[in-house]
Design a protein around this motif. Structure first.
Motif, PDB file in Angstrom:
ATOM      1  N   LYS B 473      14.256  -6.391  48.360  1.00 22.71           N
ATOM      2  CA  LYS B 473      14.587  -7.682  48.942  1.00 22.71           C
ATOM      3  C   LYS B 473      14.139  -7.689  50.391  1.00 22.71           C
ATOM      4  O   LYS B 473      14.692  -7.005  51.232  1.00 22.71           O
ATOM      5  CB  LYS B 473      16.101  -7.899  48.874  1.00 22.71           C
ATOM      6  N   ARG B 474      13.076  -8.362  50.681  1.00 17.34           N
ATOM      7  CA  ARG B 474      12.738  -8.536  52.092  1.00 17.34           C
ATOM      8  C   ARG B 474      12.072  -9.889  52.273  1.00 17.34           C
ATOM      9  O   ARG B 474      11.315 -10.350  51.444  1.00 17.34           O
ATOM     10  CB  ARG B 474      11.866  -7.396  52.602  1.00 17.34           C
ATOM     11  N   LYS B 475      12.409 -10.467  53.364  1.00 18.76           N
ATOM     12  CA  LYS B 475      11.921 -11.801  53.615  1.00 18.76           C
ATOM     13  C   LYS B 475      10.537 -11.695  54.231  1.00 18.76           C
ATOM     14  O   LYS B 475      10.321 -10.919  55.161  1.00 18.76           O
ATOM     15  CB  LYS B 475      12.875 -12.498  54.592  1.00 18.76           C
ATOM     16  N   CYS B 476       9.621 -12.453  53.697  1.00 21.47           N
ATOM     17  CA  CYS B 476       8.265 -12.434  54.235  1.00 21.47           C
ATOM     18  C   CYS B 476       8.256 -13.105  55.598  1.00 21.47           C
ATOM     19  O   CYS B 476       8.835 -14.175  55.790  1.00 21.47           O
ATOM     20  CB  CYS B 476       7.334 -13.156  53.278  1.00 21.47           C
ATOM     21  N   SER B 480       8.354 -17.027  55.335  1.00 17.66           N
ATOM     22  CA  SER B 480       9.815 -16.990  55.432  1.00 17.66           C
ATOM     23  C   SER B 480      10.514 -17.227  54.090  1.00 17.66           C
ATOM     24  O   SER B 480      11.596 -17.779  54.024  1.00 17.66           O
ATOM     25  CB  SER B 480      10.352 -17.932  56.513  1.00 17.66           C
ATOM     26  N   MET B 481       9.822 -16.829  53.040  1.00 12.83           N
ATOM     27  CA  MET B 481      10.452 -16.831  51.721  1.00 12.83           C
ATOM     28  C   MET B 481      10.339 -15.412  51.175  1.00 12.83           C
ATOM     29  O   MET B 481       9.655 -14.580  51.743  1.00 12.83           O
ATOM     30  CB  MET B 481       9.739 -17.812  50.794  1.00 12.83           C
ATOM     31  N   ASN B 482      10.968 -15.185  50.068  1.00 15.87           N
ATOM     32  CA  ASN B 482      10.857 -13.865  49.476  1.00 15.87           C
ATOM     33  C   ASN B 482       9.735 -13.882  48.436  1.00 15.87           C
ATOM     34  O   ASN B 482       9.953 -13.794  47.250  1.00 15.87           O
ATOM     35  CB  ASN B 482      12.188 -13.482  48.842  1.00 15.87           C
TER      36      ASN B 482
END
Lengths: 163, 511
Positions: B473-476, B480-482
């Motif tokens: 789980k990391r936000k791009c 700014s979405m996964n």
């Protein structure tokens, strides 16, 4: 008294502070220098540990079991377990640390001490006092005098929160 | 830490504070920490940056002098004026009462513009005199390279030594009889330095060189040295012709990773290898030329040449690694195996790997499937396959390879060649994304490629039990979405719907 055995495995009973008994394989406790000596030299099969709360003992036995299962392939899993192991309230962490120190489980002791140290690291003196409920017995004059001996130790970005 | 030093306040103060509380009728003082024995508190203080350990002296009387007994030192100069830092370290070391130092660590993490040579020599000598076991010296200062004092050569108590941006004198007499682990970062050593170094550390077990340069031969004669890591070449230099020979018949673990530029590592003897990770990148000569270290008249020809060298090298690796049971291999293997196939090199020339546990670090590229198929074909014993996908921006340094084969790669021959494969031992497959770029613009393309690859694995593995897709789980940062997790979950969904092989594996999506 001779140790009781089932098959090849020797069984040992540990008695916690509230007289609760824990039965486990003798091989598990050999990680503790204290218990190892008792088992090897005095050949006991039941060891009273009145100074250790049962709750603490449960945690420590859980660790011993996990540690005994450690292989190169589950290293990551063990690291996560260790992280969770010390992710407890301060009171409990100190209970465990004191007990592990008493039992002389050296690897785990270093790890527990690191966990305590991590709660001090980068904190301001005031925050450390609050977290550990340390009461200063210095006068304000004394304290400011000591601070002047090594002002560098009190500089920088220090965290004032108690989280 | 058994020995404790008698001090004015230490012990008696503990009793004072406890009896005070008991008089008040409180059974247990709230301040549990201060009640711990001195040795335990010293152990805790020794695990802190030294600055924090020293600051404990104002907590209360109980803590006033405890830090004098610490046996690990970790000084970080980021927050100080240079002269204050020097004063602080000197002050601390003068008050140190420990006759034995375990760890000594200096972190210079900013551009200090100050040559500490005199002071650092004094401090390191201090540690050496107190039989230090672990020395860690780091500097990020690109302008200055720090020099170790001569005394360190005789430090026979040393067990680990980590240096980054520190050097020792050429010809330093090295007697590190207890040294087990040596880690050098940003280091230039010539062939003589290497010989001198290795002969001075007979007990060495682990050697790690990162951003290294200067040597062309690494011969490890000691049977104690089991683990070697080479991570990234430190820019090519004019003297090195770009080759490195590794002769290490006792080595069990080998890792070569990072960017090697034009350096071609040849494994001359690694006959005891159990575990190998070869995930380095070579820039082809064309790419190097662009770095400004010399131009080439005929770029395309040189590009061909360096790919040819790499091809020979990788074929040799496959022979040398054939007995290792755990392998992690990177993109260049994929490229080479694919190219060999395109050029019709018969399979008998590619050895069967004995590897059971195979990890592939891949970019999603044009010939993904062919390369992976080739690698699996070469590893018939593998029961576990990990695929770490790196989603990279398109590497423009060398397109020759891809454009050359693109016509061949799309033809039907290739498809049928691949579909005839079977992997008889593969039980576990895991796919994950290790390095992620934003997927916003290439989402469908990447999904298609990943799906094709996964489908192929599912179809061809006759006894497959588990197919795991792991997503962190990391936000791009860009979209700014996964986006990564979205890709992998869509992949999992698609796979669940697709035709299975003979076996009926569990498909797991982990977040």
């Amino acid at each position: 008294m001779a140790s009781s055995t089932t098959g090849e495995k020797k069984i040992l009973t540990l008695k916690g502070g509230d007289n609760e008994e824990f039965i486990l394989e003798e091989s598990l406790v050999l990680q503790s220098e204290l218990l190892k000596n008792m088992v090897k030299e005095e050949r006991v099969s039941s060891i009273p540990l009145p100074s250790i709360k049962s709750k603490t003992l449960v945690k420590i036995i859980e660790y011993l079991k996990k540690h005994a299962e450690l292989t190169p392939s589950n290293k990551e899993e063990f690291k996560n377990f260790e992280k969770e192991f010390v992710n407890v309230v301060l009171e409990e962490l100190l209970d465990i640390t004191v007990a592990v120190n008493y039992l002389k489980i050296n690897g785990l002791l270093e790890f527990c001490c690191q966990a305590v140290a991590d709660r001090i690291k980068d904190k301001s003196v005031e925050a450390v006092r609050k977290i550990f409920r340390i009461e200063s017995d210095f006068t304000p004059e004394e304290e400011s005098e000591f601070r002047k001996e090594t002002p560098e130790a009190f500089e920088g970005d220090l965290d004032d929160t108690t989280n | 830490m058994a020995s404790l030093h008698s001090r004015k306040n230490g012990g008696s103060n503990l009793r004072d504070s406890m009896s005070k509380k008991q008089n008040n009728g409180v059974e247990e003082t709230l301040d549990r920490l201060s009640q711990l024995p001195d040795a335990l508190l010293v152990q805790i203080l020794s695990l802190l940056p030294t600055k924090d350990a020293v600051a404990s002296c104002v907590l209360s009387n109980r803590w006033r002098f405890l830090w004098y007994s610490i046996y690990n030192f970790h000084f970080i100069n980021s927050n100080y004026k240079t002269e204050n830092f020097i004063y602080f370290v000197d002050h601390v070391l003068t008050h140190c009462t420990s006759s034995k130092i375990k760890k000594f660590k200096l972190d210079f993490d900013y551009m200090s513009r100050w040559n500490f040579e005199l002071e650092t020599s004094r401090w390191i000598n201090f540690a050496v005199e107190r039989k230090v076991e672990d020395i860690i010296l780091c500097s990020d200062d690109e302008e200055l390279t720090y020099k170790l004092p001569l005394s360190i050569g005789n430090c026979s108590s040393l067990i680990t030594l980590n240096l980054s941006h520190w050097v020792f004198d050429k010809g330093l007499a090295i007697v590190w009889n207890s040294l087990k682990s040596l880690n050098l970062y940003l280091i230039s050593l010539d062939d003589d330095d290497i010989v001198n170094l290795l002969s001075g550390c007979p007990a060495l077990e682990t050697l790690e060189l990162s951003f290294f340069r200067g040597f062309s031969r690494l011969e490890i004669k000691s049977s104690n040295l089991k683990r070697l890591t080479l991570a990234s070449h430190w820019r090519p230099d004019a003297e090195n012709d770009g080759s490195l020979e590794i002769i290490a018949p006792y080595l069990q673990h080998l890792e070569i990773s990072g960017n090697l530029y034009n350096l071609m590592c040849r494994l001359v003897d690694v006959s005891s290898l159990v575990n190998a990770k070869l995930t380095f990148n070579n820039k082809c000569i064309k790419g190097i030329g662009a770095l400004g270290t010399g131009g080439f008249d005929d770029e395309e020809e040189n590009c061909d040449y360096s790919h040819q060298v790499l091809r020979t090298l990788v074929q040799d690796y496959l022979h040398k690694l054939s007995y290792a049971t755990e392998l992690s291999i990177g993109n260049c293997f994929r490229e080479v195996l694919c190219a060999l196939k395109f050029e019709g090199v018969p399979w008998v020339l590619i050895p069967d790997l004995k590897c059971k546990y195979l990890t592939l670090e891949l970019y999603i590229g044009k010939f993904n499937l062919h390369g992976v198929a080739g690698l699996l074909r070469a590893s018939p014993h593998a029961d576990t396959l990990n695929i770490d996908i790196a989603i990279m921006p398109y590497d423009s340094s060398c397109r020759c390879f891809e454009s050359k084969y693109s016509a061949k790669g799309d033809n039907n021959d290739m498809e049928s060649w691949i579909s005839s494969y079977q992997f008889p031992n593969l039980k576990n497959v895991r796919i994950g994304i290790s390095v992620g770029e934003c997927l916003k613009y290439s989402f469908q393309w990447q999904l298609r490629k990943l799906f094709k690859l996964s489908e192929f694995l599912l179809k061809s593995s006759t006894i497959l039990e588990k197919f795991t897709i792991t997503s962190e789980k990391r936000k791009c940062k860009r979209c700014s979405m996964n986006c990564e997790s979205r890709l992998l979950s869509q992949l999992a969904e698609k796979l669940l719907g697709c035709a299975r092989s003979y076996a009926n594996p569990v498909i797991i999506f982990q977040e």
